[in-house]
Enzyme design. Sequence first.
Site, PDB file in Angstrom:
ATOM      1  N   ASP A 166      14.925   3.517   4.085  1.00 32.96           N
ATOM      2  CA  ASP A 166      14.148   2.555   3.379  1.00 32.96           C
ATOM      3  C   ASP A 166      14.856   1.955   2.122  1.00 32.96           C
ATOM      4  O   ASP A 166      14.752   0.714   1.932  1.00 32.96           O
ATOM      5  CB  ASP A 166      12.926   3.505   2.920  1.00 32.96           C
ATOM      6  CG  ASP A 166      11.926   3.588   3.746  1.00 32.96           C
ATOM      7  OD1 ASP A 166      12.067   3.753   4.917  1.00 32.96           O
ATOM      8  OD2 ASP A 166      10.863   4.096   3.519  1.00 32.96           O
ATOM      9  N   ALA A 192       1.617   4.422   3.549  1.00 29.16           N
ATOM     10  CA  ALA A 192       1.396   3.579   4.626  1.00 29.16           C
ATOM     11  C   ALA A 192       2.451   3.014   5.573  1.00 29.16           C
ATOM     12  O   ALA A 192       2.350   2.236   6.441  1.00 29.16           O
ATOM     13  CB  ALA A 192       0.476   2.266   4.179  1.00 29.16           C
ATOM     14  N   GLY A 193       3.757   3.519   5.291  1.00 26.85           N
ATOM     15  CA  GLY A 193       4.797   3.430   6.138  1.00 26.85           C
ATOM     16  C   GLY A 193       5.592   2.097   5.858  1.00 26.85           C
ATOM     17  O   GLY A 193       6.347   1.793   6.642  1.00 26.85           O
ATOM     18  N   LEU A 194       5.369   1.560   4.660  1.00 27.37           N
ATOM     19  CA  LEU A 194       5.808   0.157   4.397  1.00 27.37           C
ATOM     20  C   LEU A 194       7.108   0.200   3.277  1.00 27.37           C
ATOM     21  O   LEU A 194       7.598  -0.763   2.624  1.00 27.37           O
ATOM     22  CB  LEU A 194       4.744  -0.814   3.977  1.00 27.37           C
ATOM     23  CG  LEU A 194       3.761  -0.919   5.019  1.00 27.37           C
ATOM     24  CD1 LEU A 194       2.734  -2.068   4.733  1.00 27.37           C
ATOM     25  CD2 LEU A 194       4.624  -1.604   6.374  1.00 27.37           C
ATOM     26  N   PRO A 246       0.857  -0.998  -0.060  1.00 24.05           N
ATOM     27  CA  PRO A 246       0.049  -0.040   0.036  1.00 24.05           C
ATOM     28  C   PRO A 246       0.918   1.153   0.043  1.00 24.05           C
ATOM     29  O   PRO A 246       1.800   1.246   0.561  1.00 24.05           O
ATOM     30  CB  PRO A 246      -0.875   0.006   1.311  1.00 24.05           C
ATOM     31  CG  PRO A 246      -0.108  -1.205   2.274  1.00 24.05           C
ATOM     32  CD  PRO A 246       0.731  -2.002   1.245  1.00 24.05           C
ATOM     33  N   SER A 255       7.335   3.491  -2.005  1.00 24.09           N
ATOM     34  CA  SER A 255       7.941   4.226  -3.127  1.00 24.09           C
ATOM     35  C   SER A 255       9.430   3.686  -3.485  1.00 24.09           C
ATOM     36  O   SER A 255       9.866   3.530  -4.475  1.00 24.09           O
ATOM     37  CB  SER A 255       8.160   5.637  -2.625  1.00 24.09           C
ATOM     38  OG  SER A 255       8.726   6.007  -1.404  1.00 24.09           O
ATOM     39  N   ALA A 256      10.232   3.284  -2.315  1.00 26.93           N
ATOM     40  CA  ALA A 256      11.451   3.013  -2.361  1.00 26.93           C
ATOM     41  C   ALA A 256      11.416   1.460  -3.009  1.00 26.93           C
ATOM     42  O   ALA A 256      12.206   1.182  -4.124  1.00 26.93           O
ATOM     43  CB  ALA A 256      12.358   2.708  -1.019  1.00 26.93           C
ATOM     44  N   ALA A 257      10.400   0.573  -2.879  1.00 28.37           N
ATOM     45  CA  ALA A 257      10.464  -0.564  -3.440  1.00 28.37           C
ATOM     46  C   ALA A 257      10.244  -0.643  -4.892  1.00 28.37           C
ATOM     47  O   ALA A 257      10.781  -1.139  -5.680  1.00 28.37           O
ATOM     48  CB  ALA A 257       9.465  -1.461  -2.679  1.00 28.37           C
TER      49      ALA A 257
HETATM   50  O1  PMV Z   1       6.998   5.866   6.059  1.00 31.80           O
HETATM   51  P1  PMV Z   1       7.990   5.179   5.415  1.00 31.80           P
HETATM   52  O2  PMV Z   1       7.816   3.832   5.019  1.00 31.80           O
HETATM   53  O3  PMV Z   1       8.542   6.085   4.196  1.00 31.80           O
HETATM   54  O4  PMV Z   1       9.478   5.438   6.650  1.00 31.80           O
HETATM   55  C1  PMV Z   1      10.083   6.545   6.671  1.00 31.80           C
HETATM   56  C2  PMV Z   1      10.946   6.330   7.743  1.00 31.80           C
HETATM   57  C3  PMV Z   1      11.142   7.763   8.276  1.00 31.80           C
HETATM   58  O5  PMV Z   1      12.371   7.597   9.245  1.00 31.80           O
HETATM   59  C4  PMV Z   1      10.191   8.566   8.912  1.00 31.80           C
HETATM   60  C5  PMV Z   1      11.868   8.762   7.029  1.00 31.80           C
HETATM   61  C6  PMV Z   1      13.252   8.603   6.904  1.00 31.80           C
HETATM   62  O6  PMV Z   1      13.446   8.879   5.711  1.00 31.80           O
HETATM   63  O7  PMV Z   1      13.820   7.828   7.418  1.00 31.80           O
END
Ligand code: PMV
Length: 319
Positions: free
Chosen positions: A152, A104-106, A101, A109-111
Amino acid sequence: MPVISSSACAKLILLGEHAVVYGEPALAIPFSGLRVRCVVEPWINGPAGTMHIRARELQLNQPLQALPEDNFLRKAVELVLAELGVFQTPTCKLAIYSDIPISAGLGASAAIAVATMRALSAFLGHPLEKETLNRLAFETEKLMHGNPSGIDNTVIVYEQPILFRKGEPIEFVYPSINLHFLIADSGIKKATAESVAYLAQQRERDPQSVEAAIAEIGKISLLGKKAFEQGDLIALGEAMDADQALLAQLDLSCEALDELIIAARQAGALGAKLTGGGKGGNMLALVTPETQEAVRKALLSAGAVRVYQTDLKEVQDHD
Ligand code: PMV
């Protein structure tokens, strides 16, 4: 040219998100069961020098050149072409299929960037080394997040648990016992760039207390890393709870996440916290095979839109 299919995993931050942007250590693990796949194939009879991009989850179905210049996927493609010294865009179709998703913190975008760069470089006959891939993926992360730490892209490229600290060599970490996690989606979408910018504003307004909390999170990440390596589930769970208290103090949690976290703990999770950018997105709970089902039920009753599961296998022998 052959049809090439490559993939990349999602990621979970076990400890230290946000503080890692300010140079503190953070612990991250791959979420290998949740992935993005990218397929590149020749476009027979397609217009020369045109790459067609299709990514349903990003609502894209158009030629690369029609994407805005600052689009992260366009950037991912251009970085690979530049790195390989390819001056004409190959006539091909590039399709992305993502189960991760967005917002959503997973690490979606990097994947997506990593899977795309892997597939395209292999399609061109020069699969990128991990180190190069990581460097290029970090460039695309800058477009997405403004001020990313790099955690990430690193954990996704290497697909191994890491202790990450900005500007320092990657430290791989190995669990000495099997670890079991549940991940629950609050259903609230939140762009990481927004929560990172929010913390930066808080820090300007109240440097002393925000910096103290950030430093404390860094110490907890180191304690958690030790617990992770020693297989001390109780200490690892405590580190996750302590980290969550600080993230909540920094106003990076939200009601929906708090409810999921409380429900998980009450149902027997050893520790629970938000994971990633926060203010929505997903939470993470450390469970055991005995508590797993009760925690899953509690998370669903507390409003989780989706509950995922991931395990890390113990590693006894490593370099
Ligand atoms: O929300 P995500 O999955 O992109 O996680 C980012 C992690 C942070 O520490 C909030 C940002 C970062 O660049 O490290």
